[in-house]
Design an enzyme around this catalytic site. Structure first.
Site, PDB file in Angstrom:
ATOM      1  N   TYR A 141      30.082 104.864 -57.736  1.00 55.15           N
ATOM      2  CA  TYR A 141      31.139 105.722 -57.216  1.00 55.15           C
ATOM      3  C   TYR A 141      30.702 106.536 -55.998  1.00 55.15           C
ATOM      4  O   TYR A 141      31.531 106.924 -55.188  1.00 55.15           O
ATOM      5  CB  TYR A 141      31.615 106.696 -58.296  1.00 55.15           C
ATOM      6  N   LYS A 191      22.855  96.244 -66.740  1.00 47.96           N
ATOM      7  CA  LYS A 191      22.921  94.841 -66.330  1.00 47.96           C
ATOM      8  C   LYS A 191      21.540  94.495 -65.778  1.00 47.96           C
ATOM      9  O   LYS A 191      21.390  94.079 -64.609  1.00 47.96           O
ATOM     10  CB  LYS A 191      24.056  94.668 -65.296  1.00 47.96           C
ATOM     11  N   ASP A 223      28.093  93.134 -70.123  1.00 46.61           N
ATOM     12  CA  ASP A 223      29.072  92.089 -70.477  1.00 46.61           C
ATOM     13  C   ASP A 223      29.094  91.865 -71.987  1.00 46.61           C
ATOM     14  O   ASP A 223      30.157  91.765 -72.607  1.00 46.61           O
ATOM     15  CB  ASP A 223      28.809  90.780 -69.701  1.00 46.61           C
ATOM     16  N   ASP A 247      33.342 103.816 -67.006  1.00 45.70           N
ATOM     17  CA  ASP A 247      34.779 103.888 -66.726  1.00 45.70           C
ATOM     18  C   ASP A 247      35.483 102.699 -67.379  1.00 45.70           C
ATOM     19  O   ASP A 247      36.487 102.850 -68.076  1.00 45.70           O
ATOM     20  CB  ASP A 247      35.000 103.870 -65.202  1.00 45.70           C
ATOM     21  N   ASP A 251      38.009 102.606 -71.125  1.00 52.72           N
ATOM     22  CA  ASP A 251      39.395 102.126 -71.238  1.00 52.72           C
ATOM     23  C   ASP A 251      39.480 101.027 -72.301  1.00 52.72           C
ATOM     24  O   ASP A 251      40.410 100.986 -73.099  1.00 52.72           O
ATOM     25  CB  ASP A 251      39.909 101.564 -69.900  1.00 52.72           C
TER      26      ASP A 251
HETATM   27  C1  IPM Z   1      38.772 108.153 -65.188  1.00 52.39           C
HETATM   28  C2  IPM Z   1      39.639 107.711 -64.037  1.00 52.39           C
HETATM   29  C3  IPM Z   1      38.999 108.158 -62.737  1.00 52.39           C
HETATM   30  C4  IPM Z   1      37.647 107.481 -62.634  1.00 52.39           C
HETATM   31  C5  IPM Z   1      39.841 107.885 -61.468  1.00 52.39           C
HETATM   32  C6  IPM Z   1      41.196 108.525 -61.563  1.00 52.39           C
HETATM   33  C7  IPM Z   1      39.117 108.322 -60.228  1.00 52.39           C
HETATM   34  O1  IPM Z   1      39.854 106.339 -64.079  1.00 52.39           O
HETATM   35  O2  IPM Z   1      38.508 109.360 -65.310  1.00 52.39           O
HETATM   36  O3  IPM Z   1      38.352 107.310 -65.977  1.00 52.39           O
HETATM   37  O4  IPM Z   1      37.561 106.304 -62.206  1.00 52.39           O
HETATM   38  O5  IPM Z   1      36.652 108.109 -62.982  1.00 52.39           O
HETATM   39 MN    MN Z   2      39.070 105.377 -65.861  1.00 55.10          MN
END
Ligand code: IPM
Ligand code: MN
Length: 361
Positions: A141, A191, A223, A247, A251
């Protein structure tokens, strides 16, 4: 206790979910007799609209003055064509960096009452209780060089995964410490079969392990981790990993909890002179523009983030537990938003906030 909290509602569903989270915080402050000092600021698309940039100076100053910051969400589709440096998301990245909150804690818990909300089989998700520790201020990032250069077929884009030993060490130390207070298992995800960056990461974690003999350390390739999280989620305790890997995996892991609307997070870094851990608290979900303004959004991730704030920043575990119990009680009652597939009529964002406040008493 005095609680100095900055609220940054942000974009999309951010304002709706933070409104409920603040009501819960006010309820807790009133019940336990804490002095709550709230301030409000602009971040993300909301800040671009008002000030021209996603992370105004004033917001930074307010955040640095506060003990803790509660964020809703950032991101608006009208800015989709802008380069990363001008987008709403840049405001959030700037804030994380300014506060130096390098460890992002994302608990993933499968409540028995939500077991049907996950599309995965009950026997797989049952017993899931994971803490993802995502490195938050480095890696892909933030690494330099970055950018797009050249033209035509030679046009080239570069991003860099960069970590200093000290950056790996501090977040992994935090993960080890957290593992000692849980089930004593730490999975470090990388990785290392391809990336030098991961090789350094693996070396540093392995060195640290000798300081924590009570923690069982395992390494896992990212992975494979993506697969194991869906095959054997209950076998994980604490997971620590690089910014982008964290990140993506968080999710994915939200599917184990039934909905991303359940995932709260705490981003912490350093202690302030008054002993408080300065923290940034935000739901893992985004701004969800498709359901914004319709009172459909699940406020439990934002409410859970307030619980995390009470626990980590202010050390108020009794108050934090009261929020957890209230969430558990409301989930059992079935009074939940549409993302959790209730059997009856879905509850509104505000109705869930009301129910949590009532359960706290
Ligand atoms: C998260 C979000 C953020 C990230 C975005 C909105 C920049 O996806 O907090 O997971 O990628 O960190
Ligand atoms: Mn995110």
């Amino acid at each position: 206790m005095e609680l100095n909290v900055l609220v940054l509602p942000g974009d999309g569903i951010g304002p709706e979910v933070t409104r409920e989270a603040i009501r819960v915080l006010e309820r807790v402050a009133a019940k336990w007799g804490h002095a709550l000092r709230l301030s409000e600021g602009l971040l993300g698309g909301a800040a671009i609209r008002e000030t021209g940039g996603p992370f105004p100076e004033e917001t930074q100053a307010l955040a640095l003055k506060s003990d803790a910051t509660l964020l809703g969400a950032v991101g608006l589709s009208e800015y989709d064509d802008l380069p990363p440096s001008e987008r709403p998301e840049k405001g959030l990245l700037g804030l994380r960096k300014a506060l130096d909150v390098y460890a992002n804690l994302r608990p993933v818990y499968c409540y028995e009452s939500l077991i049907e909300a996950s599309p995965l089989k009950n026997n797989i998700v049952r017993g899931t209780d994971i803490l993802i520790v995502r490195e938050l201020t480095g890696g892909l990032y933030f690494g330099q060089p970055r950018g797009i250069d050249g033209s035509g077929n030679g046009e080239t884009a570069v991003n860099s995964m960069v970590y200093k030993r000290s950056e790996i060490e501090r977040v992994c130390r935090m993960a080890f410490e957290l593992a000692t207070k849980r089930r004593g298992m730490l999975t470090s995800v990388d990785k290392a079969n391809v990336l030098e960056n991961s090789q350094l990461w693996r070396r540093v974690v392995t060195e640290l392990a000798s300081e924590y003999p009570e923690v069982e350390l395992a390494h896992m390739l990212v992975d494979n981790c993506a697969m194991q999280l869906l095959l054997h989620p209950a076998s994980f305790d604490v997971v620590v990993t690089e910014n982008l890997f964290g990140d993506i995996l968080s999710d994915e892991a939200s599917v184990l909890a039934g909905s991303i609307g359940m995932l709260a997070s705490a981003s912490i870094g350093n202690r302030l002179p008054n002993g408080v851990w300065r923290g940034l608290y935000e739901p893992v979900h985004g701004s969800a523009p498709d359901i914004a303004g319709r009172s459909m959004a699940n406020p439990l991730a934002a409410i859970g983030s307030v619980g995390a704030m009470l626990h980590y920043s202010f050390g108020l575990s009794e108050e934090a537990s009261a929020i957890e119990s209230a969430v558990s009680k409301v989930l059992k009652s079935g009074n939940v938003t549409a993302d959790l597939h209730p059997t009856g009529q879905p509850a509104s964002t505000q109705a869930v906030g009301d129910a949590i406040c009532a359960a706290i008493g």
